[in-house]
Design a protein around this motif. Structure first.
Motif, PDB file in Angstrom:
ATOM      1  N   GLU A 150      41.671  18.702  63.122  1.00 32.77           N
ATOM      2  CA  GLU A 150      40.664  19.505  62.442  1.00 32.77           C
ATOM      3  C   GLU A 150      40.316  20.691  63.330  1.00 32.77           C
ATOM      4  O   GLU A 150      39.983  20.519  64.505  1.00 32.77           O
ATOM      5  CB  GLU A 150      39.426  18.678  62.118  1.00 32.77           C
ATOM      6  N   MET A 151      40.416  21.885  62.769  1.00 32.75           N
ATOM      7  CA  MET A 151      40.168  23.110  63.517  1.00 32.75           C
ATOM      8  C   MET A 151      38.709  23.185  63.958  1.00 32.75           C
ATOM      9  O   MET A 151      37.811  22.840  63.193  1.00 32.75           O
ATOM     10  CB  MET A 151      40.507  24.325  62.644  1.00 32.75           C
ATOM     11  N   GLY A 152      38.490  23.653  65.182  1.00 30.78           N
ATOM     12  CA  GLY A 152      37.140  23.874  65.671  1.00 30.78           C
ATOM     13  C   GLY A 152      36.563  25.161  65.113  1.00 30.78           C
ATOM     14  O   GLY A 152      37.254  25.952  64.465  1.00 30.78           O
ATOM     15  N   GLU A 153      35.291  25.397  65.377  1.00 35.44           N
ATOM     16  CA  GLU A 153      34.601  26.575  64.839  1.00 35.44           C
ATOM     17  C   GLU A 153      35.258  27.884  65.273  1.00 35.44           C
ATOM     18  O   GLU A 153      35.398  28.811  64.469  1.00 35.44           O
ATOM     19  CB  GLU A 153      33.125  26.560  65.249  1.00 35.44           C
ATOM     20  N   GLU A 154      35.651  27.976  66.530  1.00 32.99           N
ATOM     21  CA  GLU A 154      36.276  29.210  67.008  1.00 32.99           C
ATOM     22  C   GLU A 154      37.579  29.493  66.265  1.00 32.99           C
ATOM     23  O   GLU A 154      37.832  30.610  65.817  1.00 32.99           O
ATOM     24  CB  GLU A 154      36.547  29.125  68.515  1.00 32.99           C
ATOM     25  N   LEU A 212      49.520  20.488  61.911  1.00 34.14           N
ATOM     26  CA  LEU A 212      48.688  21.202  60.957  1.00 34.14           C
ATOM     27  C   LEU A 212      47.285  21.341  61.512  1.00 34.14           C
ATOM     28  O   LEU A 212      46.647  20.340  61.843  1.00 34.14           O
ATOM     29  CB  LEU A 212      48.642  20.426  59.636  1.00 34.14           C
ATOM     30  N   GLY A 213      46.789  22.567  61.602  1.00 30.73           N
ATOM     31  CA  GLY A 213      45.386  22.823  61.878  1.00 30.73           C
ATOM     32  C   GLY A 213      44.701  22.950  60.532  1.00 30.73           C
ATOM     33  O   GLY A 213      45.086  23.787  59.716  1.00 30.73           O
ATOM     34  N   THR A 214      43.711  22.115  60.263  1.00 24.62           N
ATOM     35  CA  THR A 214      43.093  22.070  58.939  1.00 24.62           C
ATOM     36  C   THR A 214      41.571  22.070  59.034  1.00 24.62           C
ATOM     37  O   THR A 214      41.007  21.745  60.077  1.00 24.62           O
ATOM     38  CB  THR A 214      43.565  20.818  58.159  1.00 24.62           C
ATOM     39  N   THR A 215      40.932  22.422  57.942  1.00 24.04           N
ATOM     40  CA  THR A 215      39.479  22.374  57.871  1.00 24.04           C
ATOM     41  C   THR A 215      38.988  21.098  57.198  1.00 24.04           C
ATOM     42  O   THR A 215      37.790  20.857  57.121  1.00 24.04           O
ATOM     43  CB  THR A 215      38.936  23.588  57.096  1.00 24.04           C
ATOM     44  N   ASP A 216      39.917  20.280  56.702  1.00 24.01           N
ATOM     45  CA  ASP A 216      39.553  19.024  56.044  1.00 24.01           C
ATOM     46  C   ASP A 216      40.612  17.975  56.366  1.00 24.01           C
ATOM     47  O   ASP A 216      41.553  17.753  55.598  1.00 24.01           O
ATOM     48  CB  ASP A 216      39.425  19.231  54.537  1.00 24.01           C
ATOM     49  N   ALA A 229      38.589  17.914  71.981  1.00 26.45           N
ATOM     50  CA  ALA A 229      39.182  18.453  70.759  1.00 26.45           C
ATOM     51  C   ALA A 229      38.949  17.542  69.554  1.00 26.45           C
ATOM     52  O   ALA A 229      39.322  17.899  68.441  1.00 26.45           O
ATOM     53  CB  ALA A 229      40.676  18.684  70.958  1.00 26.45           C
ATOM     54  N   GLY A 230      38.355  16.380  69.768  1.00 27.08           N
ATOM     55  CA  GLY A 230      38.066  15.481  68.648  1.00 27.08           C
ATOM     56  C   GLY A 230      39.145  14.446  68.443  1.00 27.08           C
ATOM     57  O   GLY A 230      39.418  13.631  69.312  1.00 27.08           O
ATOM     58  N   THR A 231      39.787  14.490  67.286  1.00 27.98           N
ATOM     59  CA  THR A 231      40.807  13.506  66.918  1.00 27.98           C
ATOM     60  C   THR A 231      42.112  14.225  66.628  1.00 27.98           C
ATOM     61  O   THR A 231      42.130  15.267  65.979  1.00 27.98           O
ATOM     62  CB  THR A 231      40.362  12.724  65.659  1.00 27.98           C
ATOM     63  N   TYR A 232      43.208  13.655  67.102  1.00 30.03           N
ATOM     64  CA  TYR A 232      44.541  14.159  66.791  1.00 30.03           C
ATOM     65  C   TYR A 232      45.219  13.054  65.994  1.00 30.03           C
ATOM     66  O   TYR A 232      45.292  11.908  66.432  1.00 30.03           O
ATOM     67  CB  TYR A 232      45.313  14.462  68.075  1.00 30.03           C
ATOM     68  N   THR A 233      45.674  13.407  64.812  1.00 32.44           N
ATOM     69  CA  THR A 233      46.296  12.440  63.913  1.00 32.44           C
ATOM     70  C   THR A 233      47.796  12.636  63.933  1.00 32.44           C
ATOM     71  O   THR A 233      48.292  13.711  63.614  1.00 32.44           O
ATOM     72  CB  THR A 233      45.773  12.619  62.475  1.00 32.44           C
TER      73      THR A 233
END
Length: 166
Positions: free
Chosen positions: A63-67, A17-21, A45-49
């Motif tokens: 969590e989706m990046g700005e692009e 899931l690519g999510t904004t929250d 890419a930050g964190t992958y859960t």
């Protein structure tokens, strides 16, 4: 149980899931399915859960990046196991599809590419290394079905038959 340690080429093997929250999504899916959320650093890419059920990987989120937020809404992505993602990427173009993300390494987990079929549907190709995909499927709370809704089933069928042998 539907435990897996490998996938034959052409089989759906993963969903994320690519999510904004991310925090809200972790709480929601953990409550609904009883999943345990395990965070891991994913470099730039930050964190992958990774979600686990009874200790086995079932799905993931990031969590989706700005692009990505600029071009997509939150979404689930499906992955299909392949032997050689680099060999299939040019084939996608030959068959009338589009390569959205050219093959790249996902750290030591595997290698992937993202494509769009000629009818507009997106799909990810996954060449496993350390991460084969979901370690548990076809059980309650696990991936059991992947489906394509398309305005041109015959064209999609022909594309995936040629690309993945379906």
């Amino acid at each position: 149980m539907g435990e897996r340690d490998s996938y034959a080429p052409g089989i759906f093997c993963w969903a994320d899931l690519g999510t904004t929250d991310a925090d809200a999504a972790k709480a929601f899916y953990s409550a609904v399915f009883g999943w345990q959320a395990v965070d891991a650093p994913a470099g730039d890419a930050g964190t992958y859960t990774t979600f686990k059920l009874d200790g086995r990987d079932v799905a993931a989120l990031y969590e989706m990046g700005e692009e990505e937020r600029g071009s997509l809404t939150p979404h689930w992505s499906s992955y299909v196991a392949v032997e050689d993602v680099d060999a299939l990427a040019p084939r996608v173009l030959e068959l009338g599809g589009e390569v959205l993300a050219h093959p790249f390494d996902v750290m030591t987990a595997g290698r992937m590419a993202a494509l769009r079929d000629p009818t507009g549907a997106t799909l990810h190709l996954w060449q496993a290394r350390e991460q084969v995909g979901a370690r548990r499927v076809n059980d309650p709370g696990c991936m059991v079905w992947n489906e394509l809704a398309t305005p041109d089933p015959a064209r999609a069928r022909d594309f995936f038959r040629e690309l993945l042998g379906w």
